[in-house]
Design a protein around this motif. Structure first.
Motif, PDB file in Angstrom:
ATOM      1  N   ILE A 170     -16.006 -10.292 -15.236  1.00 29.08           N
ATOM      2  CA  ILE A 170     -14.658 -10.227 -15.802  1.00 29.08           C
ATOM      3  C   ILE A 170     -14.404  -8.843 -16.397  1.00 29.08           C
ATOM      4  CG2 ILE A 170     -13.178 -11.092 -17.665  1.00 29.08           C
ATOM      5  CD1 ILE A 170     -14.252 -13.889 -17.013  1.00 29.08           C
ATOM      6  N   ILE A 171     -15.392  -8.293 -17.075  1.00 30.60           N
ATOM      7  CA  ILE A 171     -15.239  -6.933 -17.628  1.00 30.60           C
ATOM      8  C   ILE A 171     -14.982  -5.936 -16.506  1.00 30.60           C
ATOM      9  CG2 ILE A 171     -16.410  -5.052 -18.842  1.00 30.60           C
ATOM     10  CD1 ILE A 171     -17.860  -7.229 -20.490  1.00 30.60           C
ATOM     11  N   ASN A 172     -15.742  -6.056 -15.416  1.00 26.87           N
ATOM     12  CA  ASN A 172     -15.534  -5.167 -14.267  1.00 26.87           C
ATOM     13  C   ASN A 172     -14.109  -5.294 -13.725  1.00 26.87           C
ATOM     14  OD1 ASN A 172     -18.198  -4.420 -14.502  1.00 26.87           O
ATOM     15  ND2 ASN A 172     -18.890  -5.576 -12.717  1.00 26.87           N
ATOM     16  N   ASP A 173     -13.637  -6.534 -13.596  1.00 25.06           N
ATOM     17  CA  ASP A 173     -12.276  -6.765 -13.103  1.00 25.06           C
ATOM     18  C   ASP A 173     -11.234  -6.166 -14.048  1.00 25.06           C
ATOM     19  OD1 ASP A 173     -13.248  -8.092 -10.878  1.00 25.06           O
ATOM     20  OD2 ASP A 173     -12.860 -10.102 -11.673  1.00 25.06           O
ATOM     21  N   LEU A 174     -11.470  -6.285 -15.357  1.00 22.35           N
ATOM     22  CA  LEU A 174     -10.543  -5.718 -16.341  1.00 22.35           C
ATOM     23  C   LEU A 174     -10.511  -4.191 -16.250  1.00 22.35           C
ATOM     24  CD1 LEU A 174     -11.325  -7.973 -19.436  1.00 22.35           C
ATOM     25  CD2 LEU A 174      -9.170  -7.914 -18.134  1.00 22.35           C
ATOM     26  N   ILE A 175     -11.673  -3.582 -16.054  1.00 26.23           N
ATOM     27  CA  ILE A 175     -11.730  -2.122 -15.920  1.00 26.23           C
ATOM     28  C   ILE A 175     -10.974  -1.680 -14.661  1.00 26.23           C
ATOM     29  CG2 ILE A 175     -13.250  -0.138 -15.498  1.00 26.23           C
ATOM     30  CD1 ILE A 175     -15.329  -1.608 -17.296  1.00 26.23           C
ATOM     31  N   ILE A 176     -11.211  -2.362 -13.569  1.00 30.87           N
ATOM     32  CA  ILE A 176     -10.524  -2.034 -12.309  1.00 30.87           C
ATOM     33  C   ILE A 176      -9.020  -2.195 -12.474  1.00 30.87           C
ATOM     34  CG2 ILE A 176     -10.166  -2.781  -9.916  1.00 30.87           C
ATOM     35  CD1 ILE A 176     -13.238  -3.459  -9.912  1.00 30.87           C
ATOM     36  N   ALA A 177      -8.593  -3.278 -13.086  1.00 27.26           N
ATOM     37  CA  ALA A 177      -7.157  -3.516 -13.285  1.00 27.26           C
ATOM     38  C   ALA A 177      -6.548  -2.449 -14.190  1.00 27.26           C
ATOM     39  CB  ALA A 177      -6.932  -4.906 -13.869  1.00 27.26           C
ATOM     40  N   ALA A 178      -7.255  -2.056 -15.239  1.00 24.15           N
ATOM     41  CA  ALA A 178      -6.753  -1.017 -16.145  1.00 24.15           C
ATOM     42  C   ALA A 178      -6.664   0.326 -15.425  1.00 24.15           C
ATOM     43  CB  ALA A 178      -7.641  -0.911 -17.387  1.00 24.15           C
ATOM     44  N   TYR A 179      -7.662   0.627 -14.596  1.00 21.36           N
ATOM     45  CA  TYR A 179      -7.616   1.867 -13.814  1.00 21.36           C
ATOM     46  C   TYR A 179      -6.429   1.854 -12.856  1.00 21.36           C
ATOM     47  CZ  TYR A 179      -8.525   5.409 -10.353  1.00 21.36           C
ATOM     48  OH  TYR A 179      -8.370   6.475  -9.508  1.00 21.36           O
ATOM     49  N   ASN A 180      -6.245   0.743 -12.151  1.00 24.32           N
ATOM     50  CA  ASN A 180      -5.124   0.649 -11.208  1.00 24.32           C
ATOM     51  C   ASN A 180      -3.786   0.777 -11.928  1.00 24.32           C
ATOM     52  OD1 ASN A 180      -6.733   0.453  -8.934  1.00 24.32           O
ATOM     53  ND2 ASN A 180      -6.827  -1.779  -9.021  1.00 24.32           N
ATOM     54  N   ASN A 181      -3.683   0.223 -13.118  1.00 30.11           N
ATOM     55  CA  ASN A 181      -2.473   0.344 -13.920  1.00 30.11           C
ATOM     56  C   ASN A 181      -2.246   1.810 -14.307  1.00 30.11           C
ATOM     57  OD1 ASN A 181      -1.453  -0.030 -17.186  1.00 30.11           O
ATOM     58  ND2 ASN A 181      -0.186  -0.870 -15.546  1.00 30.11           N
ATOM     59  N   ALA A 182      -3.304   2.482 -14.722  1.00 28.15           N
ATOM     60  CA  ALA A 182      -3.204   3.900 -15.079  1.00 28.15           C
ATOM     61  C   ALA A 182      -2.817   4.732 -13.863  1.00 28.15           C
ATOM     62  CB  ALA A 182      -4.522   4.395 -15.667  1.00 28.15           C
ATOM     63  N   LYS A 183      -3.372   4.404 -12.718  1.00 25.34           N
ATOM     64  CA  LYS A 183      -3.069   5.129 -11.481  1.00 25.34           C
ATOM     65  C   LYS A 183      -1.581   5.001 -11.133  1.00 25.34           C
ATOM     66  CE  LYS A 183      -4.551   3.554  -7.563  1.00 25.34           C
ATOM     67  NZ  LYS A 183      -5.324   3.163  -6.377  1.00 25.34           N
ATOM     68  N   GLU A 184      -1.035   3.802 -11.266  1.00 25.14           N
ATOM     69  CA  GLU A 184       0.391   3.600 -11.013  1.00 25.14           C
ATOM     70  C   GLU A 184       1.239   4.378 -12.018  1.00 25.14           C
ATOM     71  OE1 GLU A 184       2.032   2.179  -8.441  1.00 25.14           O
ATOM     72  OE2 GLU A 184       0.005   2.131  -7.615  1.00 25.14           O
ATOM     73  N   ASN A 185       0.819   4.366 -13.279  1.00 25.08           N
ATOM     74  CA  ASN A 185       1.539   5.128 -14.307  1.00 25.08           C
ATOM     75  C   ASN A 185       1.510   6.624 -14.002  1.00 25.08           C
ATOM     76  OD1 ASN A 185       2.138   2.767 -15.672  1.00 25.08           O
ATOM     77  ND2 ASN A 185       0.429   2.969 -17.089  1.00 25.08           N
ATOM     78  N   LEU A 186       0.373   7.098 -13.499  1.00 19.00           N
ATOM     79  CA  LEU A 186       0.243   8.510 -13.155  1.00 19.00           C
ATOM     80  C   LEU A 186       1.137   8.863 -11.966  1.00 19.00           C
ATOM     81  CD1 LEU A 186      -0.976  11.272 -13.599  1.00 19.00           C
ATOM     82  CD2 LEU A 186      -2.959  10.548 -12.250  1.00 19.00           C
ATOM     83  N   LYS A 187       1.199   7.996 -10.981  1.00 21.81           N
ATOM     84  CA  LYS A 187       2.071   8.247  -9.830  1.00 21.81           C
ATOM     85  C   LYS A 187       3.518   8.376 -10.286  1.00 21.81           C
ATOM     86  CE  LYS A 187      -0.650   5.979  -6.233  1.00 21.81           C
ATOM     87  NZ  LYS A 187      -0.682   4.842  -5.288  1.00 21.81           N
ATOM     88  N   LYS A 188       3.950   7.486 -11.175  1.00 22.52           N
ATOM     89  CA  LYS A 188       5.322   7.535 -11.676  1.00 22.52           C
ATOM     90  C   LYS A 188       5.568   8.818 -12.457  1.00 22.52           C
ATOM     91  CE  LYS A 188       5.740   2.530 -12.034  1.00 22.52           C
ATOM     92  NZ  LYS A 188       5.719   1.391 -12.957  1.00 22.52           N
ATOM     93  N   LYS A 189       4.641   9.157 -13.339  1.00 23.75           N
ATOM     94  CA  LYS A 189       4.787  10.355 -14.162  1.00 23.75           C
ATOM     95  C   LYS A 189       4.771  11.608 -13.287  1.00 23.75           C
ATOM     96  CE  LYS A 189       4.848  12.210 -18.306  1.00 23.75           C
ATOM     97  NZ  LYS A 189       5.989  12.137 -19.176  1.00 23.75           N
ATOM     98  N   SER A 190       3.909  11.643 -12.284  1.00 25.69           N
ATOM     99  CA  SER A 190       3.841  12.782 -11.367  1.00 25.69           C
ATOM    100  C   SER A 190       5.145  12.919 -10.594  1.00 25.69           C
ATOM    101  CB  SER A 190       2.684  12.618 -10.380  1.00 25.69           C
ATOM    102  OG  SER A 190       1.451  12.607 -11.043  1.00 25.69           O
TER     103      SER A 190
END
Length: 106
Positions: free
Chosen positions: A65-85
């Motif tokens: 579950i921790i691994n899944d949470l880390i992956i989900a948080a990374y994917n969320n950050a990646k989407e935020n970065l795409k928008k900001k970029s």
């Protein structure tokens, strides 16, 4: 011939603006969260993880579950970065949807 010279100078100016935008984007930091803020990932503009914060509540979960949470948080950050970029690029291109790695032919 004057039109071609004018076009060439405008293209070079756009190329310089794109380089400045790319440099600016590299300095961006965004956050991604998952699990109701149980995990927070900070990502730099060149998609490098700067930090991962895991709450004590999350640490009580299974490793899977921790691994899944880390992956989900990374994917969320990646989407935020795409928008900001995209926002930063839009400022330079006047709204044209050019890719971040767009290169002019000179």
């Amino acid at each position: 011939m004057n039109n071609f010279s004018d076009m060439l100078s405008k293209a070079k100016a756009m190329q310089e603006k794109m380089k400045q935008a790319q440099d600016q984007i590299k300095r961006i930091e965004v956050h991604g969260m998952s699990g109701g803020n149980l995990v927070k990932v900070t990502l730099t503009g060149d998609y490098e993880i700067k930090s991962i914060e895991i709450t004590d509540a999350a640490k009580k979960e299974s490793q899977e579950i921790i691994n899944d949470l880390i992956i989900a948080a990374y994917n969320n950050a990646k989407e935020n970065l795409k928008k900001k970029s995209a926002e930063e690029l839009s400022k330079v291109t006047g709204g044209l949807n050019l890719p971040l790695d767009f290169k002019l032919p000179f």
